[in-house]
Design a protein around this motif. Structure first.
Motif, PDB file in Angstrom:
ATOM      1  N   ARG A 214      46.020  46.229  40.423  1.00 22.64           N
ATOM      2  CA  ARG A 214      46.309  44.954  41.088  1.00 22.64           C
ATOM      3  C   ARG A 214      45.100  44.023  41.060  1.00 22.64           C
ATOM      4  O   ARG A 214      45.193  42.868  41.463  1.00 22.64           O
ATOM      5  CB  ARG A 214      46.733  45.217  42.537  1.00 22.64           C
ATOM      6  CG  ARG A 214      48.040  45.975  42.659  1.00 22.64           C
ATOM      7  CD  ARG A 214      49.224  45.138  42.194  1.00 22.64           C
ATOM      8  NE  ARG A 214      50.489  45.868  42.356  1.00 22.64           N
ATOM      9  CZ  ARG A 214      51.059  46.572  41.415  1.00 22.64           C
ATOM     10  NH1 ARG A 214      50.483  46.651  40.221  1.00 22.64           N
ATOM     11  NH2 ARG A 214      52.181  47.205  41.639  1.00 22.64           N
ATOM     12  N   ARG A 215      43.952  44.530  40.616  1.00 21.86           N
ATOM     13  CA  ARG A 215      42.765  43.693  40.538  1.00 21.86           C
ATOM     14  C   ARG A 215      42.604  43.044  39.171  1.00 21.86           C
ATOM     15  O   ARG A 215      41.622  42.404  38.885  1.00 21.86           O
ATOM     16  CB  ARG A 215      41.530  44.523  40.877  1.00 21.86           C
ATOM     17  CG  ARG A 215      41.604  45.157  42.261  1.00 21.86           C
ATOM     18  CD  ARG A 215      40.459  46.133  42.494  1.00 21.86           C
ATOM     19  NE  ARG A 215      40.705  46.938  43.693  1.00 21.86           N
ATOM     20  CZ  ARG A 215      39.986  47.985  44.062  1.00 21.86           C
ATOM     21  NH1 ARG A 215      38.981  48.364  43.297  1.00 21.86           N
ATOM     22  NH2 ARG A 215      40.279  48.656  45.156  1.00 21.86           N
ATOM     23  N   ALA A 216      43.593  43.253  38.320  1.00 21.73           N
ATOM     24  CA  ALA A 216      43.537  42.658  36.980  1.00 21.73           C
ATOM     25  C   ALA A 216      44.131  41.251  37.030  1.00 21.73           C
ATOM     26  O   ALA A 216      45.022  40.955  37.829  1.00 21.73           O
ATOM     27  CB  ALA A 216      44.315  43.519  35.992  1.00 21.73           C
ATOM     28  N   TRP A 217      43.623  40.392  36.185  1.00 25.55           N
ATOM     29  CA  TRP A 217      44.099  39.020  36.109  1.00 25.55           C
ATOM     30  C   TRP A 217      44.811  38.829  34.783  1.00 25.55           C
ATOM     31  O   TRP A 217      44.319  39.203  33.725  1.00 25.55           O
ATOM     32  CB  TRP A 217      42.935  38.030  36.240  1.00 25.55           C
ATOM     33  CG  TRP A 217      42.375  37.994  37.618  1.00 25.55           C
ATOM     34  CD1 TRP A 217      42.671  37.110  38.605  1.00 25.55           C
ATOM     35  CD2 TRP A 217      41.418  38.902  38.165  1.00 25.55           C
ATOM     36  NE1 TRP A 217      41.967  37.410  39.744  1.00 25.55           N
ATOM     37  CE2 TRP A 217      41.181  38.507  39.513  1.00 25.55           C
ATOM     38  CE3 TRP A 217      40.729  40.013  37.696  1.00 25.55           C
ATOM     39  CZ2 TRP A 217      40.303  39.167  40.349  1.00 25.55           C
ATOM     40  CZ3 TRP A 217      39.852  40.685  38.543  1.00 25.55           C
ATOM     41  CH2 TRP A 217      39.640  40.254  39.839  1.00 25.55           C
ATOM     42  N   ILE A 218      45.982  38.219  34.839  1.00 25.70           N
ATOM     43  CA  ILE A 218      46.754  37.970  33.630  1.00 25.70           C
ATOM     44  C   ILE A 218      46.430  36.572  33.129  1.00 25.70           C
ATOM     45  O   ILE A 218      46.478  35.592  33.875  1.00 25.70           O
ATOM     46  CB  ILE A 218      48.264  38.087  33.932  1.00 25.70           C
ATOM     47  CG1 ILE A 218      48.591  39.510  34.406  1.00 25.70           C
ATOM     48  CG2 ILE A 218      49.088  37.733  32.683  1.00 25.70           C
ATOM     49  CD1 ILE A 218      50.009  39.679  34.880  1.00 25.70           C
ATOM     50  N   MET A 219      46.120  36.485  31.863  1.00 20.44           N
ATOM     51  CA  MET A 219      45.817  35.200  31.239  1.00 20.44           C
ATOM     52  C   MET A 219      46.989  34.778  30.364  1.00 20.44           C
ATOM     53  O   MET A 219      47.528  35.609  29.610  1.00 20.44           O
ATOM     54  CB  MET A 219      44.553  35.298  30.392  1.00 20.44           C
ATOM     55  CG  MET A 219      43.315  35.753  31.148  1.00 20.44           C
ATOM     56  SD  MET A 219      42.739  34.554  32.365  1.00 20.44           S
ATOM     57  CE  MET A 219      42.076  33.309  31.281  1.00 20.44           C
ATOM     58  N   ARG A 220      47.382  33.558  30.453  1.00 22.18           N
ATOM     59  CA  ARG A 220      48.489  33.029  29.639  1.00 22.18           C
ATOM     60  C   ARG A 220      47.982  31.944  28.707  1.00 22.18           C
ATOM     61  O   ARG A 220      47.078  31.203  29.042  1.00 22.18           O
ATOM     62  CB  ARG A 220      49.589  32.447  30.519  1.00 22.18           C
ATOM     63  CG  ARG A 220      50.229  33.457  31.463  1.00 22.18           C
ATOM     64  CD  ARG A 220      51.013  34.497  30.704  1.00 22.18           C
ATOM     65  NE  ARG A 220      51.814  35.306  31.647  1.00 22.18           N
ATOM     66  CZ  ARG A 220      52.358  36.469  31.347  1.00 22.18           C
ATOM     67  NH1 ARG A 220      52.182  36.984  30.138  1.00 22.18           N
ATOM     68  NH2 ARG A 220      53.073  37.125  32.215  1.00 22.18           N
TER      69      ARG A 220
END
Length: 220
Positions: A214-220
């Motif tokens: 849950r500490r990961a960030w998704i980049m778009r």
């Protein structure tokens, strides 16, 4: 200029020490269920509620409604509703999970010296509807921000807060004679924690663990 050399309208500077302390505050902000029974200084509790009202809100609508529950009869009625809802939740589980659930301490209602119910005025006149036409639920989110602000301020003051959610919203609203249009969001137990902790009680009891993913960030 003020004593720090900054103009009166300049934002304050925050030191590394302050930022480190703020990080510790986030870590030590816990859902407390074990309280001492001695009351909090009324001036301190009033200050914390005033601080909660500094939270951001959609359209500056300030939709939160804090209700201090002092009457023993009302507290007892809320406690009875919790018992009913908790029994239903236990009955919905089976086997080992039911036993684990039954062993959890899920509320501090019996010992916390102060109870605060939080409602949201779903469609307040204040703010004149700004920002709510396409996302009316933003009033609820604003009220939750006020709850979190209260929680952090209480932790910084050495106090504990426990959010009781195993309640029937309609029954609690009736018990507290909430105004029409007020939606029940939270019932908070407030007081001095018996033993402060920097980890969630549910994690310490083996019910659940934090998920590093849950500490990961998704980049778009």
């Amino acid at each position: 200029m003020n004593d720090s050399g900054r103009g009166a309208d300049m934002p304050p500077g925050f030191s590394d020490d302050f930022r480190d302390a703020l990080d510790r505050l986030f870590v030590w902000r816990r859902d407390v269920r074990h309280f001492r029974t001695d009351p909090v200084d009324p001036a301190v509790l009033d200050r914390l509620l005033a601080t909660a009202c500094l939270a951001p809100s959609v359209g500056l609508s300030e939709p939160w409604r804090f209700v201090r529950v002092e009457a023993p009869a009302r507290r007892a009625a809320v406690r009875a509703d919790f018992a009913r809802c908790n029994a239903d939740a236990l009955a919905a589980r089976t086997g080992a999970e039911a036993a684990r659930y039954a062993a959890l301490k899920l509320a501090g209602l019996d010992r916390a010296p102060h109870h605060v119910a939080v409602f949201c005025d779903a469609d307040p006149a204040q703010g004149r509807g700004l920002g709510r036409r396409t996302m009316p639920q933003t009033t609820t989110w604003s009220a939750v921000m006020a709850i979190h602000t209260f929680w952090l301020a209480a932790t910084a003051a050495g106090l504990g807060v426990g959010w009781v959610s195993i309640l029937d919203p309609a029954r609690v609203a009736a018990i507290l004679e909430a105004e029409p249009g007020w939606n029940f969001l939270a019932y908070l137990c407030v007081g001095h924690p018996e033993t402060p902790a920097d980890s969630p009680e549910l994690e310490r009891q083996g019910w659940e663990r934090r998920n590093p993913a849950r500490r990961a960030w998704i980049m778009r």
